[in-house]
Design an enzyme around this catalytic site. Structure first.
Site, short mmCIF file in Angstrom:
data_model
loop_
_atom_site.label_atom_id
_atom_site.label_comp_id
_atom_site.label_asym_id
_atom_site.label_seq_id
_atom_site.Cartn_x
_atom_site.Cartn_y
_atom_site.Cartn_z
N ARG A 42 0.80 -1.23 0.00
CA ARG A 42 0.00 0.00 0.00
C ARG A 42 0.83 1.27 0.00
NH1 ARG A 42 -5.11 -1.81 3.37
NH2 ARG A 42 -6.27 -0.25 2.23
N LYS A 126 5.14 -18.11 8.67
CA LYS A 126 4.61 -18.30 10.01
C LYS A 126 4.27 -16.93 10.61
CE LYS A 126 7.56 -16.26 12.13
NZ LYS A 126 7.96 -15.55 13.33
N HIS A 156 11.86 -20.33 8.56
CA HIS A 156 13.24 -20.19 8.07
C HIS A 156 14.25 -20.91 8.97
CE1 HIS A 156 13.66 -16.82 10.95
NE2 HIS A 156 14.95 -16.92 10.79
N ASP A 213 5.26 -15.98 17.93
CA ASP A 213 6.32 -15.55 17.02
C ASP A 213 7.45 -16.57 16.95
OD1 ASP A 213 7.73 -13.62 15.36
OD2 ASP A 213 9.04 -13.25 17.09
N HIS A 218 9.21 -21.88 15.18
CA HIS A 218 10.65 -22.16 15.09
C HIS A 218 11.10 -23.19 16.13
CE1 HIS A 218 10.75 -18.92 12.35
NE2 HIS A 218 10.94 -17.92 13.19
C1 BG6 Z 1 11.58 -14.35 13.11
C2 BG6 Z 1 10.87 -13.67 14.25
O1 BG6 Z 1 10.77 -15.32 12.52
O2 BG6 Z 1 12.76 -14.97 13.64
C3 BG6 Z 1 11.76 -12.63 14.88
O3 BG6 Z 1 9.69 -13.05 13.74
C4 BG6 Z 1 13.07 -13.25 15.31
O4 BG6 Z 1 11.10 -12.04 15.98
C5 BG6 Z 1 13.69 -14.06 14.17
O5 BG6 Z 1 13.94 -12.21 15.69
C6 BG6 Z 1 14.89 -14.86 14.66
O6 BG6 Z 1 15.51 -15.49 13.57
P1 BG6 Z 1 16.97 -15.11 13.09
O7 BG6 Z 1 17.25 -16.03 11.97
O8 BG6 Z 1 16.94 -13.66 12.68
O9 BG6 Z 1 17.84 -15.33 14.28
#
Ligand code: BG6
Length: 451
Positions: A42, A126, A156, A213, A218
């Protein structure tokens, strides 16, 4: 694939992870040939403003990706906007939903109104839904637009080398797997402490909180890889079936479990990661009434033959004193100690640690001491892994372009993980566990290690 369409191109995910990963792949010559990257959002930006916004996070090699980028301004939940953004609308596309979860269903519905090419892929991030109900609804919507093989749910962490190494360590060595069970393992800790605070992400984070989160996705993925049975092969079906087995075995906490085995807290003002951090409630965009947690710790139990009774303690928090990203597998003490140790010098049990960033594996053992051979000393065997060649996002993007879903989260996985997280959310909503506070820069709430 001829086009990658990023819905939510002005958001944090796009600038922090996606564009740098695409830049990496571009620099390595690993992007599909003739790929057009189109951002939709947007923000009233023109192309130069869009490019300027993204350029800040790129090194010069990765910045070459910017020259091929396009930007289309509009509402991602509006089918006409999307029709105009795709080029052409019926060419095979990877559609990346880099959106807050409340926007995702509307965007997926809008995609459903397009003449998407049959081979198109949809990529979701996610958290997949906010609870079990919304996760199911989202999966139904996604399947109306694309079959499951073409839906990529991204976590990820599965692209991180140390996370993937759980598989190598466990299933390519005889010595660990033989001890990998409740008979020999006392507890497993999965820790993701961050010095990072909110970083201007209130729009997303204040509705999510640490449990949604980090833990629900994760850390649960790490739990799955640590607790799973050996897969027959590493193809997508075997691997994901074994992960789902773990999820199905995780005990759904009762209200009493929530009280005893979970902890939540949010940070007060302080200093973390070398910067002054305001109290979470004073961060721009935060609604203190939501009582969002920035620290979550939960103990889960995997009720199956292998793991009965072993606590899996998961914890993650923001604005903490140190970045600590590790898995600790703590083994049980030896059944009998022949050494004549002082009471307070009993040897510690063996601990296997998998550290992430920097990536290393250490095994803590007890050995004969240097002076008196009948006294024990603690020693560590360490393997330092070479830095990861491609970032986690770049690895996962390669899989998406190749159409390989092995590291993406399957629909049933995404739903199953809510089954035991939902009672915790419910309990917290009803204050079964108090919302504690910790100063930014500290090691978390005092009780943080007690769950
Ligand atoms: C993300 C979260 O998916 O993963 C963040 O939304 C977090 O809050 C992050 O900081 C941590 O992953 P990485 O790979 O940046 O250490």
């Amino acid at each position: 694939m001829t086009q990658l369409v990023i819905l939510g191109a002005a958001g944090d995910l796009t600038s922090r992870y996606l564009i740098p990963a695409l830049g990496e792949l571009g620099g390595a010559g690993a992007l599909p040939p003739e790929l057009t990257i189109i951002g939709v959002d947007r923000q009233p930006w023109d192309y130069d403003e869009f490019r300027h916004h993204l350029a800040q996070r790129l090194d010069s090699q990765a910045a070459t990706i910017l020259s091929g980028l396009r930007y289309h301004r509009g509402d991602v939940t509006d089918a006409e906007t999307l029709r105009a953004a795709f080029d052409p609308p019926d060419a095979p596309a990877v559609v990346y939903l880099a959106l807050p979860s409340h926007v995702v269903p509307g965007a997926v519905q809008a995609l459903g109104a397009l003449p998407l090419a049959r081979s198109s892929r949809i990529v979701a991030e996610k958290p997949f839904g906010d609870d079990l109900h919304s996760a199911r609804r989202l999966n139904t919507l996604l399947h109306e637009v694309a079959p499951e093989e073409q839906v990529f749910r991204i976590d990820h962490f599965l692209g991180k080398q140390t996370v993937q190494n759980v598989l190598g360590l466990r299933f390519a060595n005889r010595i660990f797997e033989a001890l990998w069970n409740a008979q020999h393992v006392e507890a497993v800790d999965i820790v993701w402490d961050e010095t990072l605070a909110l970083e201007g992400r209130a729009g997303y984070y204040d509705a999510a909180g640490a449990l949604r989160d980090m833990v629900q996705n994760h850390l649960i993925q790490l739990l799955c890889l640590l607790a799973m049975e050996p897969p027959v092969t590493l193809d997508e079906r075997s691997l994901r079936d074994r992960k789902v087995d773990v999820l199905r075995a995780v005990r759904r906490p009762t209200l009493d479990d929530v009280r005893r085995h979970t902890l939540r807290a949010r940070y007060r003002a302080g200093s973390a990661g070398g910067t002054t951090v305001p109290a979470y409630v004073d961060e721009p965009g935060v609604d203190p009434e939501r009582r969002t947690e920035t620290f979550a710790a939960v103990t889960l139990f995997v009720d199956n033959w292998r793991w009965a009774g072993v606590p899996f303690r998961l914890r993650s928090g923001k604005a903490l004193g140190a970045d600590r990203h590790e898995v600790r597998v703590r083994f049980r003490p030896v059944p009998h100690l022949a050494f004549d140790q002082d009471q307070d010098q009993d040897p510690q049990p063996n601990v296997l640690r998998l550290h992430v960033d920097p990536d290393r594996v250490t095994l803590e053992v007890n050995l004969n001491g240097a002076g008196d051979p009948f006294r024990l000393e603690r020693a560590g065997m360490a393997v330092v892994l070479a830095p990861q060649e491609l970032s986690a996002y770049a690895r996962l993007l390669l899989d998406i372009f190749a159409g390989d879903p092995v590291l993406s989260i399957r629909a049933d996985e995404a739903e199953e993980a809510w089954r035991f997280i939902e009672p915790i959310l419910d309990g917290w909503r009803n204050d079964a566990t108090p919302l504690l506070e910790y100063p930014a820069g500290s090691s978390g709430p005092d009780e943080g290690d007690r769950t």
